[in-house]
Design a protein around this motif. Sequence first.
Motif, PDB file in Angstrom:
ATOM      1  N   GLY A 270     -70.243 125.286   0.269  1.00 48.98           N
ATOM      2  CA  GLY A 270     -70.841 126.599   0.483  1.00 48.98           C
ATOM      3  C   GLY A 270     -71.927 126.920  -0.532  1.00 48.98           C
ATOM      4  O   GLY A 270     -71.954 126.390  -1.639  1.00 48.98           O
ATOM      5  N   ARG A 290     -66.101 132.676   2.672  1.00 47.44           N
ATOM      6  CA  ARG A 290     -66.531 132.679   4.076  1.00 47.44           C
ATOM      7  C   ARG A 290     -67.718 133.610   4.323  1.00 47.44           C
ATOM      8  O   ARG A 290     -68.292 133.602   5.410  1.00 47.44           O
ATOM      9  N   THR A 295     -71.866 128.148   4.957  1.00 48.76           N
ATOM     10  CA  THR A 295     -70.415 128.250   5.059  1.00 48.76           C
ATOM     11  C   THR A 295     -69.721 127.008   4.522  1.00 48.76           C
ATOM     12  O   THR A 295     -70.030 125.886   4.947  1.00 48.76           O
ATOM     13  N   GLY A 297     -66.936 124.158   4.199  1.00 47.93           N
ATOM     14  CA  GLY A 297     -66.102 123.572   5.245  1.00 47.93           C
ATOM     15  C   GLY A 297     -65.934 122.082   5.090  1.00 47.93           C
ATOM     16  O   GLY A 297     -66.722 121.411   4.420  1.00 47.93           O
ATOM     17  N   LEU A 304     -63.999 121.107  12.571  1.00 45.58           N
ATOM     18  CA  LEU A 304     -63.960 121.875  11.335  1.00 45.58           C
ATOM     19  C   LEU A 304     -62.503 122.066  10.928  1.00 45.58           C
ATOM     20  O   LEU A 304     -61.755 122.803  11.560  1.00 45.58           O
ATOM     21  N   THR A 306     -61.270 123.178   7.815  1.00 44.93           N
ATOM     22  CA  THR A 306     -61.021 124.416   7.075  1.00 44.93           C
ATOM     23  C   THR A 306     -62.337 124.974   6.551  1.00 44.93           C
ATOM     24  O   THR A 306     -63.293 124.227   6.324  1.00 44.93           O
ATOM     25  N   THR A 307     -62.374 126.287   6.356  1.00 44.86           N
ATOM     26  CA  THR A 307     -63.476 126.943   5.656  1.00 44.86           C
ATOM     27  C   THR A 307     -62.931 127.702   4.438  1.00 44.86           C
ATOM     28  O   THR A 307     -63.623 128.531   3.862  1.00 44.86           O
ATOM     29  N   ASP A 308     -61.710 127.399   4.059  1.00 47.87           N
ATOM     30  CA  ASP A 308     -60.996 128.117   3.001  1.00 47.87           C
ATOM     31  C   ASP A 308     -61.244 127.436   1.654  1.00 47.87           C
ATOM     32  O   ASP A 308     -60.765 126.326   1.413  1.00 47.87           O
ATOM     33  N   SER A 396     -71.194 122.238   8.955  1.00 51.66           N
ATOM     34  CA  SER A 396     -70.129 123.194   8.669  1.00 51.66           C
ATOM     35  C   SER A 396     -70.523 124.610   9.082  1.00 51.66           C
ATOM     36  O   SER A 396     -69.748 125.331   9.718  1.00 51.66           O
ATOM     37  N   THR A 397     -71.749 125.004   8.748  1.00 51.30           N
ATOM     38  CA  THR A 397     -72.222 126.349   9.078  1.00 51.30           C
ATOM     39  C   THR A 397     -72.301 126.549  10.585  1.00 51.30           C
ATOM     40  O   THR A 397     -71.913 127.600  11.109  1.00 51.30           O
ATOM     41  N   ALA A 400     -68.695 126.841  12.099  1.00 51.58           N
ATOM     42  CA  ALA A 400     -67.969 128.051  11.698  1.00 51.58           C
ATOM     43  C   ALA A 400     -68.465 129.292  12.422  1.00 51.58           C
ATOM     44  O   ALA A 400     -67.685 130.211  12.705  1.00 51.58           O
TER      45      ALA A 400
END
Length: 596
Positions: A270, A290, A295, A297, A304, A306-308, A396-397, A400
């Motif tokens: 990110g 997030r 984003t 990820g 995807l 996870t984005t955590d 990733s972006t 998400a």
Amino acid sequence: MTATQDRRDPTAGKTELVDMAWDPITRIVGSLGIYTKIDFKQRIVAECKSTSSIFRGYSIFMKGKDPRDAHFITSRICGICGDNHATCSCYAQNMAYGVKPPHLGEWIVNLGEAAEYMFDHNIFQENLVGVDYCEKMVAETNPGVLEMANRTESPHAGEHGYRTIGDIMRSLNPFTGEFYREALQVSRMTREMFCLMEGRHVHPSTLYPGGVGTVATIQLMTDYLSRLMRYVEFMKKVVPMHDDLFDFFYQALPGYEQVGNRRILLACWGSFQDPEHCNFKYADMTDWGRKMYVTPGIVVDGKLITTDLVKINLGIRILLGSSYYDDWQDQEMFVTHDPLGNPVDRRHPWNQHTNPRPQKRDLDDKYSWVMSPRWFDGKDYLALDTGGGPLARLWSTALAGLVDIGYIRSTGSSVKINLPKTALKGPVEFEWKIPQWSNTIERNRARTYFQAYAAACALHFAEKALVEIRAGRTKTWESFEVPDEGIGCGFTEAVRGVLSHHMVIRDGRIANYHPYPPTPWNANPRDSFGTPGPYEDAVQGQPIFEENDRENFKGIDIMRTVRSFDPCLPCGVHMYLGGGKKLELLHSPTQSAGAS
């Protein structure tokens, strides 16, 4: 095996291999070497080892330092992306100190980082990577392709001005090519943009935990925007030009998608904080992560995962395997649980110890100073790569679908980039669509699109900064106190991919500090499970399309693959052919690769 066959297919019978090495492939220092075994009969790279011959030791001499000096010291890790390290260190310090910078301070940091992306991607893509696809290089390695390029009309000639693909290649010739020279001028403007925000490039002089020391005025933003709009106009030419060039290689060389292709294992930490949501508290990191404008990820096989950022953080593992270090299995654990109570693994950067053991390079055992970062998904230690940075960021972006700021919108399958009217060209919308492959061409293509993405983000950040200035909210720094005990972690994207800094404070001093930039993620050797690093995996098994015979072989597609990851700037490339040494192999050259 032909170029269009499965690159992982085993070969039968006796195979003749030739040792070939490119060492160094450098950025400033000559530390990266690529060692291969090539099967010229079947025209395939049978094996690849990625080596690094330099030890830095930042994690060792950071111990005992004042935490407030961390960003000034770690900035010197790199002479190109030092500001990325400084920014990431400040993020880690903000967390450890419990300080939230003023909104305007964060918008200024974002403007500086956006300028760095534009600067570095521009000079690397156009003045270093572009040379691999220029007329002179293609003439030396694939004269048949150049002949076809001279006959092929450019689909977007009206947008970039080059009638044929051959014309594009000529414009990329170093020092003489029109586009090559234009890109050098553009890189100067982007560097000036950075200095306006952070004082000095590449080691910022006005960047601190708690914000920045930059004096924010309307004039400052006007000076930045005047340069930015010229860059925006430049991108309206660059994106369609590179699309034409990269699409042509797929057309001219059927099967070329296998060059540098590997399993889709992408990591993005990110980038660009939203100060309206980011408070740098670990407990809230999932939420404010997030809200980033890029984003975070992890993408596995196109999905995807996870984005955590909390989950991403806890999954990081540092393995050794083929690197020159002793393990730290019996040494102190600095952090047993994170601030949320989650257990922290011994192989996590918070708990890492650096125990260097210099030794002679042995390609069958220990052969690199780079450790092997992995991400543990609960079952497997994944050899994630950054796709050179932009590929993972955009992928990733896009998946998400969390970014929508007018200039940029992520759709779930693409990223739409809207560039406004400029002096000579009207508004333009570009759309980067998730590709089928994670390969050499798509890493390079993503770098072009991310230049436009960074420019669009900068337009948004400048508008937000101007709102603060006009409202009289001109404070750019918040005071803080260094705690006696504390931990912090910073996550961002360096130009070429994931960057994290992990810090432990005891008695008001740094007790442990580990920065992990993108190159260790990409250039690592085989780990303790035998899994090759991303450079190794992407090169190993790729077909050979170069038209030269063995005696005149330049390894252009190997170089294109390694450089597609942006392994720091490849200032010097030297080739060594091991005297035509022959090896006899009685089984598949890929069976022992340990492919992830």
